[in-house]
Design a protein around this motif. Structure first.
Motif, short mmCIF file in Angstrom:
data_model
loop_
_atom_site.label_atom_id
_atom_site.label_comp_id
_atom_site.label_asym_id
_atom_site.label_seq_id
_atom_site.Cartn_x
_atom_site.Cartn_y
_atom_site.Cartn_z
N HIS A 55 2.85 -34.27 -25.45
CA HIS A 55 3.54 -34.24 -24.32
C HIS A 55 2.70 -34.90 -22.92
O HIS A 55 3.36 -35.72 -22.27
N ASP A 56 1.51 -34.46 -23.03
CA ASP A 56 0.55 -34.91 -21.71
C ASP A 56 0.34 -36.44 -22.25
O ASP A 56 0.54 -37.25 -21.07
N LYS A 57 0.27 -36.93 -23.30
CA LYS A 57 0.04 -38.38 -23.47
C LYS A 57 1.38 -39.24 -23.16
O LYS A 57 1.57 -40.26 -22.58
N PHE A 58 2.36 -38.69 -23.66
CA PHE A 58 3.82 -39.06 -23.25
C PHE A 58 4.09 -39.17 -21.77
O PHE A 58 4.24 -40.38 -21.20
N ILE A 59 3.68 -38.20 -20.97
CA ILE A 59 3.54 -38.06 -19.42
C ILE A 59 2.70 -39.30 -18.95
O ILE A 59 3.16 -40.13 -18.19
N SER A 60 1.70 -39.26 -19.45
CA SER A 60 0.55 -40.21 -19.19
C SER A 60 0.92 -41.49 -19.45
O SER A 60 0.91 -42.27 -18.32
N LEU A 62 4.17 -42.64 -19.39
CA LEU A 62 5.15 -42.94 -18.57
C LEU A 62 4.57 -43.09 -17.10
O LEU A 62 5.26 -44.04 -16.51
N ARG A 63 3.76 -42.57 -16.77
CA ARG A 63 3.00 -42.75 -15.31
C ARG A 63 2.55 -44.13 -15.57
O ARG A 63 2.50 -44.82 -14.37
N SER A 64 1.55 -44.53 -16.59
CA SER A 64 1.10 -45.90 -16.65
C SER A 64 2.25 -46.91 -16.53
O SER A 64 1.95 -47.95 -15.85
N GLU A 65 3.29 -46.61 -17.31
CA GLU A 65 4.40 -47.68 -17.18
C GLU A 65 4.95 -47.80 -15.82
O GLU A 65 5.21 -48.68 -15.31
N VAL A 66 5.11 -46.34 -15.07
CA VAL A 66 5.72 -46.63 -13.84
C VAL A 66 4.84 -47.28 -12.85
O VAL A 66 5.22 -48.15 -11.86
N SER A 67 3.38 -46.80 -12.91
CA SER A 67 2.35 -47.66 -11.93
C SER A 67 2.32 -49.37 -12.29
O SER A 67 2.39 -49.84 -11.38
N ALA A 68 2.62 -49.69 -13.65
CA ALA A 68 2.62 -50.80 -13.72
C ALA A 68 3.85 -51.73 -13.27
O ALA A 68 3.87 -52.58 -12.85
N ASP A 69 4.90 -50.87 -13.34
CA ASP A 69 6.30 -51.48 -12.93
C ASP A 69 6.35 -51.57 -11.24
O ASP A 69 6.45 -52.55 -10.71
N LYS A 70 5.47 -50.46 -10.79
CA LYS A 70 5.36 -50.57 -9.30
C LYS A 70 4.70 -51.67 -8.87
O LYS A 70 4.76 -52.23 -7.86
N LEU A 71 3.43 -51.73 -9.47
CA LEU A 71 2.54 -52.66 -9.23
C LEU A 71 3.20 -54.21 -9.20
O LEU A 71 2.96 -54.88 -8.23
N ARG A 72 3.87 -54.32 -10.37
CA ARG A 72 4.75 -55.53 -10.49
C ARG A 72 5.83 -55.92 -9.39
O ARG A 72 5.78 -57.09 -8.92
N GLU A 73 6.35 -54.64 -9.08
CA GLU A 73 7.33 -54.86 -7.87
C GLU A 73 6.63 -55.27 -6.68
O GLU A 73 7.16 -55.92 -5.84
N VAL A 74 5.31 -54.61 -6.37
CA VAL A 74 4.66 -54.78 -5.12
C VAL A 74 4.31 -56.21 -4.98
O VAL A 74 4.12 -56.81 -4.16
N GLN A 75 3.79 -56.56 -6.20
CA GLN A 75 3.07 -57.96 -6.26
C GLN A 75 4.29 -59.24 -6.20
O GLN A 75 4.29 -60.09 -5.55
N GLU A 76 5.58 -58.87 -6.56
CA GLU A 76 6.79 -59.65 -6.57
C GLU A 76 7.16 -59.49 -4.85
O GLU A 76 7.30 -60.77 -4.29
N LEU A 77 7.05 -58.46 -4.29
CA LEU A 77 7.24 -58.40 -2.84
C LEU A 77 6.20 -59.27 -1.94
O LEU A 77 6.53 -59.72 -1.24
N LEU A 78 4.99 -58.96 -2.47
CA LEU A 78 3.91 -59.76 -1.70
C LEU A 78 4.15 -61.21 -1.78
O LEU A 78 3.88 -61.94 -0.94
N GLU A 79 4.22 -61.71 -3.05
CA GLU A 79 4.80 -63.23 -3.50
C GLU A 79 5.98 -63.55 -2.41
O GLU A 79 6.00 -64.64 -1.84
N GLU A 80 6.85 -62.83 -2.53
CA GLU A 80 8.07 -63.32 -1.42
C GLU A 80 7.81 -63.46 0.03
O GLU A 80 8.05 -64.41 0.79
N ARG A 81 7.07 -62.51 0.34
CA ARG A 81 6.49 -62.44 1.90
C ARG A 81 5.62 -63.67 1.93
O ARG A 81 5.60 -64.17 3.00
N SER A 82 4.68 -63.84 1.14
CA SER A 82 3.87 -64.88 1.23
C SER A 82 4.60 -66.27 1.21
O SER A 82 4.32 -67.02 2.19
N THR A 83 5.68 -66.39 0.46
CA THR A 83 6.55 -67.49 0.58
C THR A 83 7.26 -67.42 1.87
O THR A 83 7.18 -68.61 2.48
N SER A 84 7.47 -66.56 2.32
CA SER A 84 8.31 -66.43 3.67
C SER A 84 7.45 -66.78 4.82
O SER A 84 7.70 -67.69 5.69
#
Length: 130
Positions: A55-60, A62-84
């Protein structure tokens, strides 16, 4: 009577021996049952621990996946802002160029106004002489 007494005494001895064996067997069975209960509890504990670790490995994970998704999302926002920001800088550069052109045109118009004024002065002076 003596043989019967000896026979009864022998049977009593055999019964006592069997009782002792039954008591020893019961004690052994109880010890085995206790050992079996301990083994069961140990297996149950290990199973629970394995489940908790899984369960702990599963949760860990998921957290890694969520962190990676958030990082991708933030990176995309930064790229959009950079383009703007780049687009705004380009617009400002164009605006600066347009302002420079407007200032140059304004200088030309003022120069022509001055020329017209001077020509009008000459014309007025010529008429006055004339």
């Amino acid at each position: 009577v003596g043989d019967l007494t000896r026979k009864n005494a022998g049977q009593a001895s055999d019964i006592d021996e069997l009782r002792t064996k039954v008591v020893a067997g019961d004690a052994r069975a109880e010890a085995l049952q206790q050992s079996l209960d301990e083994a069961y509890a140990s297996v149950k504990g290990l199973t629970r621990k394995m489940h908790d670790e899984s369960h702990d490995k599963f949760i860990s994970g998921l957290r890694s996946e969520v962190s990676a998704d958030k990082l991708r999302e933030v990176q995309e926002l930064l790229e959009e802002r950079s383009t703007s920001v780049a687009a705004i800088k380009t617009d400002l550069a164009r605006l600066g160029t347009a302002e420079a052109k407007a200032s140059a045109m304004q200088a030309k118009v003022m120069s022509q106004d001055t020329t017209i004024f001077l020509l009008q002065q000459e014309l007025s002076a010529a008429k006055a002489k004339g």
